[in-house]
Scaffold this motif. Structure first.
Motif, PDB file in Angstrom:
ATOM      1  N   UNK A 341       0.842  -1.210   0.000  1.00  9.57           N
ATOM      2  CA  UNK A 341       0.000   0.000   0.000  1.00  9.57           C
ATOM      3  C   UNK A 341       0.875   1.257   0.000  1.00  9.57           C
ATOM      4  N   UNK A 342       2.005   1.178   0.702  1.00  9.00           N
ATOM      5  CA  UNK A 342       2.911   2.337   0.710  1.00  9.00           C
ATOM      6  C   UNK A 342       3.484   2.626  -0.678  1.00  9.00           C
ATOM      7  N   UNK A 345       0.493   4.763  -5.637  1.00 10.09           N
ATOM      8  CA  UNK A 345       0.374   6.209  -5.879  1.00 10.09           C
ATOM      9  C   UNK A 345      -1.023   6.594  -6.366  1.00 10.09           C
ATOM     10  N   UNK A 346      -1.631   5.723  -7.168  1.00  9.07           N
ATOM     11  CA  UNK A 346      -2.917   6.071  -7.772  1.00  9.07           C
ATOM     12  C   UNK A 346      -3.889   4.890  -7.696  1.00  9.07           C
ATOM     13  N   UNK A 347      -4.975   5.062  -6.972  1.00  9.85           N
ATOM     14  CA  UNK A 347      -6.048   4.056  -6.922  1.00  9.85           C
ATOM     15  C   UNK A 347      -7.257   4.719  -6.297  1.00  9.85           C
ATOM     16  N   UNK A 348      -8.450   4.302  -6.725  1.00  8.81           N
ATOM     17  CA  UNK A 348      -9.661   4.878  -6.155  1.00  8.81           C
ATOM     18  C   UNK A 348      -9.863   4.425  -4.716  1.00  8.81           C
ATOM     19  N   UNK A 349      -9.860   3.102  -4.517  1.00  4.23           N
ATOM     20  CA  UNK A 349     -10.009   2.547  -3.178  1.00  4.23           C
ATOM     21  C   UNK A 349      -9.177   1.277  -3.088  1.00  4.23           C
ATOM     22  N   UNK A 350      -8.566   1.068  -1.923  1.00  3.05           N
ATOM     23  CA  UNK A 350      -7.670  -0.076  -1.736  1.00  3.05           C
ATOM     24  C   UNK A 350      -8.266  -1.013  -0.690  1.00  3.05           C
ATOM     25  N   UNK A 376      -8.590   7.593 -14.047  1.00  2.00           N
ATOM     26  CA  UNK A 376      -8.802   8.942 -13.504  1.00  2.00           C
ATOM     27  C   UNK A 376      -8.411   9.058 -12.030  1.00  2.00           C
ATOM     28  N   UNK A 377      -8.089   7.934 -11.399  1.00  4.05           N
ATOM     29  CA  UNK A 377      -7.570   8.024 -10.024  1.00  4.05           C
ATOM     30  C   UNK A 377      -6.210   8.723 -10.002  1.00  4.05           C
ATOM     31  N   UNK A 378      -5.606   8.950 -11.168  1.00  9.21           N
ATOM     32  CA  UNK A 378      -4.388   9.772 -11.232  1.00  9.21           C
ATOM     33  C   UNK A 378      -4.664  11.198 -10.756  1.00  9.21           C
ATOM     34  N   UNK A 379      -5.899  11.660 -10.940  1.00 11.17           N
ATOM     35  CA  UNK A 379      -6.175  13.056 -10.595  1.00 11.17           C
ATOM     36  C   UNK A 379      -7.504  13.272  -9.869  1.00 11.17           C
ATOM     37  N   UNK A 380      -8.291  12.235  -9.656  1.00 15.37           N
ATOM     38  CA  UNK A 380      -9.563  12.491  -8.974  1.00 15.37           C
ATOM     39  C   UNK A 380      -9.843  11.455  -7.896  1.00 15.37           C
ATOM     40  N   UNK A 381     -10.841  11.749  -7.093  1.00 16.18           N
ATOM     41  CA  UNK A 381     -11.114  10.991  -5.874  1.00 16.18           C
ATOM     42  C   UNK A 381     -12.533  10.454  -5.905  1.00 16.18           C
TER      43      UNK A 381
END
Lengths: 429, 429
Positions: A341-342, A345-350, A376-381
């Motif tokens: 997890x550390x 860098x980019x994911x919506x939910x883990x 889009x998890x590169x730039x949005x939540x």
């Protein structure tokens, strides 16, 4: 299903194809949606009436434009007890998670004596789109409506098509539970346009969220700026990172839980063990055969599924980051899940560890299941209370503090050739 | 300039016109921009080269595609000392305000034993558009670039047209100060498309912010979803709420500080005193005559300016909320400003008291000057570090906690007709 091995020649190119494969139909919905929006702006409820008759096959004037509160309450009371309990538990957990998201106001005076801060407030009105037919999910109602209510939205409006005039009782029960204030029986791009611009019957809203088909998504995209929207949504996806200590059939079920949504969904497994990859592939095929949703899952898995064998799972993480997936399972021992997890860098939910299937997040855990798709998890939540709120900054000077910082403002205004800016400061010095 | 009085017949209708007047040119930029984006995707740098030759009148291959770091440093070192000090003070104050915006991660385990949380992280790369020519403002560079750097963006790319090959030294000095990593001498919709999709020379970014003309704004709107964007921006506006105890010429200067930006800008005064309204109107005319930007200010004030006389200022606040202005000055005594501020529901930024002209916020106070326009403060906020960050939620169950909440998830999956979702949970129970 594509099978890739990171140690083979041509892997980089094959992986690039996977990353750049958008799975989104670039069909010609744009101009149709433009026309629909124009029609709703010009003719309002008449357009809604006509389009509902044509696409949903019923007459709004005869069967009613709205679903009233008593119908929703009755639907809720009529639920099977275990389903009612499950919806209640989900609503409580979603509410608790989102309450903790509420942002804090700021108000402080700095060393120069300048008072600064920001106040958050809810939008006045929000609209939630809920698809009709097969994709009418009560969980979506909860995930969109509860954050709006937690944010403090006073008027929460739901629009949903009711094809053939059929109202989905579980969806209405969820609307009751979530505190939706108005429900209109309209769908498609015309419903989004009605929410954005308002009609004689439907007052406009400030923000529109919720999933929908290509027309709905395009209408939201075109109306972004007229109203706020949650996000541009595409087909759903899951990436599972799993070692060989997992049960293959658990991982297969996880991959299928994404694949069964839609033929355009995507499920990708990364593993460091080729024999385990084989087992999962077999388990997927075996489980598809027994699923009521097997036909859809099979299409999705065949067209978009992938199993990628890597040397070790840590090596997989840069690849995982390039995919920036909506859902990411790290199905390894807990401490290793933490270490992987550390590297995310980019994911919506883990979803951490072997006991956290993604479906837990869809329904019951608490975090929102409306998540960025298509990299889009590169730039949005994911959706949050912030999508239903806005921040107003503020500044207060006095006769002293304007002397401290005013001259610099005037200097900058001079440099930018804006003399009225400079004058508005200098007159007060 | 329109003069309205809230006590007269027909006021409601006249005010509606003011609220609904969009001031945005609905010209046919959409299809031109679409074509430009297609060209950049297909032909990349060749399109940039051709369009720069055509619109900016110089050859990128001859004069250089980029402005290098040493040029920016030299520009900074060459600034007049008072301007350098002013830029430094602005940068420090903007940085301090935005650092305090950094969101906190969450990580907790609830009563059911479910670990939940969210981690924030910066986007990998951000692009900042900086207009060329008259609107090339160093303050815009600071306001867009500093929040990105505070957020933790590793690669910050600036694009800016350099008409006639002329590089604006103050803008480059600001880029140096703000820590911009790359500067490309391209502008227009083609620069936005290059940032979104990448070309051979320019690697793509994840988020694009910054002001621009109608083509730039439309390109951002069309590419929203491919990348993140700050907002859909329209003409700038100010609403001033002022009693008769103000100096008329201060308030006139404040109104003109907006009007001098552009003919489409809008300045509106609410006051409870008709005689004061007259004085301000006279002062505006008098000051316009002496401004280097007087021609623009005059156009804006004539076409879009308004003075509205109300019975009392508290009554004005619902009207102010309907305008949801980018900038709102409450030019009254401090305690009354506080009381009026409590009645504000929608505004981009609020300036409290008689000693806080809006221009202070444009340059030096610290809060961002990139703010929602055209009534978008109803649903959106000024630029912040959050625009350069995204949140990844996470969930971790163990053998105990899945027993606590898993069965409800499976029940809901059953109700939604998604058997693989249910199976992925039940296999673990």
């Amino acid at each position: 299903m594509r099978r890739l091995d990171s140690s083979t020649k041509g892997f980089a190119e094959a992986f690039d194809v996977l990353v750049n494969d958008r799975r989104e139909t670039d069909s010609d919905v744009s101009s149709i949606v433009e026309q629909t929006i124009r029609n709703v702006r010009a003719r309002g409820d008449v357009t809604l009436l006509e389009m509902t008759r044509r696409f949903d096959g019923f007459d709004l004037n005869k069967e009613g434009w709205q679903v009233d509160a008593s119908t929703c309450r009755a639907a809720f009371d009529g639920l099977a007890p275990d389903l009612r309990d499950a919806l209640n538990l989900a609503a409580k957990r979603i509410e608790a998670y989102h309450k903790a998201q509420l942002p804090k106001d700021r108000d402080y005076t700095d060393k120069a004596g300048v008072r600064l801060g920001a106040r958050w407030s809810a939008v006045d009105a929000a609209g939630v789109y809920v698809p009709g037919g097969r994709a009418a999910y009560p969980s979506s109602v909860l995930m969109n409506a509860i954050p709006a209510k937690v944010a403090g939205v006073e008027r929460l409006v739901m629009v949903t098509p009711t094809p053939g005039g059929e109202v989905n009782p579980t969806v209405m029960a969820a609307a009751h539970l979530a505190g939706v204030d108005e429900i209109w029986r309209v769908g498609g791009a015309q419903a989004i346009a009605a929410l954005a611009y308002g009609t004689d019957r439907i007052r406009p809203v400030d923000v529109i969220t919720g999933p929908g088909n290509a027309w709905v998504a395009e209408a939201k995209r075109q109306l972004y700026g007229v109203v706020g929207i949650d996000m541009v949504a595409g087909p759903s996806e899951i990436v599972v990172v799993a070692d060989a200590k997992n049960k293959a059939e658990w991982i297969a079920a996880d991959l299928l839980s994404q694949a069964e949504h839609d033929p355009t969904s995507q499920s990708i497994l990364f593993t460091d063990n080729a024999a385990f990859a084989d087992k999962v592939a077999l388990a997927v095929d075996a489980q598809i055969a027994g699923l009521a949703t097997g036909a859809v899952a099979k299409q999705s898995w065949s067209a978009n599924g992938a199993i990628i064998v890597v040397k070790n799972l840590e090596d997989a993480m840069p690849l995982v980051n390039r995919l920036a997936a909506e859902h990411l399972e790290l199905a390894v021992d807990d401490d290793r899940a933490e270490a992987l997890f550390d590297l995310v860098r980019h994911a919506g939910s883990v979803f951490l560890g072997r006991m956290t299937p993604e479906a837990i997040g869809d329904y019951i855990a608490g975090p929102n299941h409306v998540l960025p798709t298509g990299r889009r998890a590169r730039f949005s939540s994911g959706l949050s209370v912030l999508d239903f709120m806005k921040r107003t900054s503020f500044i207060a000077l006095d006769a002293q503090s304007i002397k401290a910082i005013g001259p610099a403002a005037a200097t900058l205004a001079d440099a930018e050739g804006l003399p009225a800016h400079a004058a508005s400061v200098r007159k007060r010095l």
